[in-house]
Design a protein around this motif. Structure first.
Motif, PDB file in Angstrom:
ATOM      1  N   MET A 102       0.846  -1.166   0.000  1.00 55.66           N
ATOM      2  CA  MET A 102       0.000   0.000   0.000  1.00 55.66           C
ATOM      3  C   MET A 102       0.897   1.236   0.000  1.00 55.66           C
ATOM      4  N   PHE A 103       0.698   2.110  -1.000  1.00 53.49           N
ATOM      5  CA  PHE A 103       1.546   3.277  -1.128  1.00 53.49           C
ATOM      6  C   PHE A 103       1.244   4.307  -0.046  1.00 53.49           C
ATOM      7  N   LYS A 104       2.263   5.072   0.320  1.00 53.39           N
ATOM      8  CA  LYS A 104       2.128   6.086   1.362  1.00 53.39           C
ATOM      9  C   LYS A 104       0.990   7.052   1.064  1.00 53.39           C
ATOM     10  N   ASP A 105       0.831   7.428  -0.200  1.00 50.58           N
ATOM     11  CA  ASP A 105      -0.210   8.389  -0.587  1.00 50.58           C
ATOM     12  C   ASP A 105      -1.619   7.833  -0.401  1.00 50.58           C
ATOM     13  N   ALA A 106      -1.758   6.508  -0.284  1.00 51.48           N
ATOM     14  CA  ALA A 106      -3.075   5.902  -0.131  1.00 51.48           C
ATOM     15  C   ALA A 106      -3.524   5.843   1.328  1.00 51.48           C
ATOM     16  N   LEU A 107      -2.637   6.156   2.260  1.00 51.14           N
ATOM     17  CA  LEU A 107      -2.981   6.099   3.677  1.00 51.14           C
ATOM     18  C   LEU A 107      -3.799   7.326   4.082  1.00 51.14           C
ATOM     19  N   LEU A 108      -4.755   7.124   4.973  1.00 53.67           N
ATOM     20  CA  LEU A 108      -5.560   8.250   5.464  1.00 53.67           C
ATOM     21  C   LEU A 108      -4.767   9.127   6.420  1.00 53.67           C
ATOM     22  N   ARG A 109      -3.792   8.520   7.112  1.00 51.05           N
ATOM     23  CA  ARG A 109      -2.931   9.283   8.013  1.00 51.05           C
ATOM     24  C   ARG A 109      -1.569   8.603   8.070  1.00 51.05           C
ATOM     25  N   PRO A 110      -0.518   9.344   8.429  1.00 52.50           N
ATOM     26  CA  PRO A 110       0.830   8.759   8.493  1.00 52.50           C
ATOM     27  C   PRO A 110       0.900   7.632   9.525  1.00 52.50           C
ATOM     28  N   LEU A 111       1.756   6.664   9.260  1.00 53.89           N
ATOM     29  CA  LEU A 111       1.939   5.559  10.200  1.00 53.89           C
ATOM     30  C   LEU A 111       2.620   6.058  11.464  1.00 53.89           C
ATOM     31  N   ALA A 112       2.142   5.584  12.607  1.00 55.98           N
ATOM     32  CA  ALA A 112       2.723   5.975  13.891  1.00 55.98           C
ATOM     33  C   ALA A 112       3.364   4.780  14.584  1.00 55.98           C
ATOM     34  N   VAL A 113       3.749   3.769  13.795  1.00 53.01           N
ATOM     35  CA  VAL A 113       4.374   2.564  14.336  1.00 53.01           C
ATOM     36  C   VAL A 113       5.709   2.348  13.634  1.00 53.01           C
ATOM     37  N   PRO A 114       6.629   1.637  14.263  1.00 52.68           N
ATOM     38  CA  PRO A 114       7.932   1.395  13.639  1.00 52.68           C
ATOM     39  C   PRO A 114       7.864   0.434  12.466  1.00 52.68           C
ATOM     40  N   SER A 115       8.832   0.519  11.577  1.00 49.28           N
ATOM     41  CA  SER A 115       8.912  -0.412  10.452  1.00 49.28           C
ATOM     42  C   SER A 115       9.062  -1.835  10.968  1.00 49.28           C
ATOM     43  N   GLY A 116       8.357  -2.759  10.312  1.00 51.52           N
ATOM     44  CA  GLY A 116       8.422  -4.158  10.698  1.00 51.52           C
ATOM     45  C   GLY A 116       7.303  -4.596  11.611  1.00 51.52           C
ATOM     46  N   GLN A 117       6.540  -3.646  12.154  1.00 52.67           N
ATOM     47  CA  GLN A 117       5.431  -4.034  13.039  1.00 52.67           C
ATOM     48  C   GLN A 117       4.250  -4.530  12.219  1.00 52.67           C
ATOM     49  N   VAL A 118       3.626  -5.604  12.706  1.00 50.01           N
ATOM     50  CA  VAL A 118       2.440  -6.150  12.053  1.00 50.01           C
ATOM     51  C   VAL A 118       1.232  -5.291  12.433  1.00 50.01           C
ATOM     52  N   ILE A 119       0.482  -4.846  11.420  1.00 54.06           N
ATOM     53  CA  ILE A 119      -0.671  -3.980  11.675  1.00 54.06           C
ATOM     54  C   ILE A 119      -1.895  -4.487  10.909  1.00 54.06           C
ATOM     55  N   ALA A 120      -3.077  -4.165  11.435  1.00 53.27           N
ATOM     56  CA  ALA A 120      -4.319  -4.461  10.737  1.00 53.27           C
ATOM     57  C   ALA A 120      -4.519  -3.417   9.647  1.00 53.27           C
ATOM     58  N   VAL A 121      -5.093  -3.838   8.522  1.00 51.44           N
ATOM     59  CA  VAL A 121      -5.338  -2.941   7.392  1.00 51.44           C
ATOM     60  C   VAL A 121      -6.839  -2.911   7.110  1.00 51.44           C
ATOM     61  N   ALA A 122      -7.392  -1.693   7.037  1.00 54.81           N
ATOM     62  CA  ALA A 122      -8.827  -1.536   6.776  1.00 54.81           C
ATOM     63  C   ALA A 122      -9.031  -0.441   5.746  1.00 54.81           C
ATOM     64  N   ASP A 123     -10.211  -0.443   5.090  1.00 54.40           N
ATOM     65  CA  ASP A 123     -10.518   0.628   4.138  1.00 54.40           C
ATOM     66  C   ASP A 123     -11.044   1.848   4.898  1.00 54.40           C
TER      67      ASP A 123
END
Length: 199
Positions: A1-22
């Motif tokens: 998922m490209f950075k421009d497609a995110l609703l807000r910047p990520l606030a977690v470190p690289s490598g962390q597993v996160i849930a993805v929703a629309d």
């Protein structure tokens, strides 16, 4: 998922597993955060989030090998792709087999936490003599040269090593700082055979 497609910047470190929703909150799956990269989330799967630990990484490596064994069978091809990133559930990581040697590619910072586990599993399951790693995270300019691939497992490969891909023979250098794949750059006559150099 490209950075421009995110609703807000990520606030977690690289490598962390996160849930993805629309944008409506519907769960799409789960992925790895890659905070400062252009591709900010690399998908790991659909459904509910689960652990992406050493056991899961190894299971995905073994699954990739099993699928290729079914599809390729006992062919004469000694050069092939063994791990293909997201397609094998190991985003940002790829491995090519060149005869008895492997070349692994690291394409994303989010692989750091499980890269060694993945390389251990690939090296063990493949039975290769040696394994090299190309770090492709840092981009280089047209004036720069990438460093040679680093030997990370096993023994050093010969600087000129012959492999076969679907009946075509190539001379390769597994440590060469080049893009993945077999490309013809020069031809050499060896007896009645024409062999192309990998570059």
């Amino acid at each position: 998922m490209f950075k421009d497609a995110l609703l807000r910047p990520l606030a977690v470190p690289s490598g962390q597993v996160i849930a993805v929703a629309d944008e409506d909150g519907h769960r799409l799956g789960w992925g790895l955060a890659d905070k400062d990269a252009t591709v900010s989330v690399r998908m790991l799967g659909h459904g509910e989030k689960k652990e992406f630990d050493a056991a899961e990484v190894r299971a995905r490596v073994e699954s990739a090998f099993s699928r290729r064994a079914v599809l390729l069978g006992d062919t004469l091809t000694s050069a092939r792709r063994l791990i293909h990133g997201e397609g094998d559930g190991l985003p940002g990581f790829a491995v090519d087999k060149l005869g008895d040697y492997l070349v692994a590619y690291k394409y994303a910072q989010c692989t750091e936490a499980w890269l060694e586990t993945a390389m251990d599993a690939v090296f063990e399951v493949s039975g290769a003599k040696g394994m090299y790693l190309q770090d492709r995270v840092r981009s280089v300019s047209a004036e720069e040269r990438r460093p040679k691939a680093e030997l990370v497992r096993g023994s050093v490969a010969p600087p000129e090593y012959e492999v076969d891909e679907d009946g075509l023979r190539f001379i390769v250098d597994p440590s060469a700082p080049v893009s993945p794949g077999l490309f013809r750059s020069e031809e050499r006559r060896v007896g009645k055979e024409c062999r192309s150099r990998w570059s």
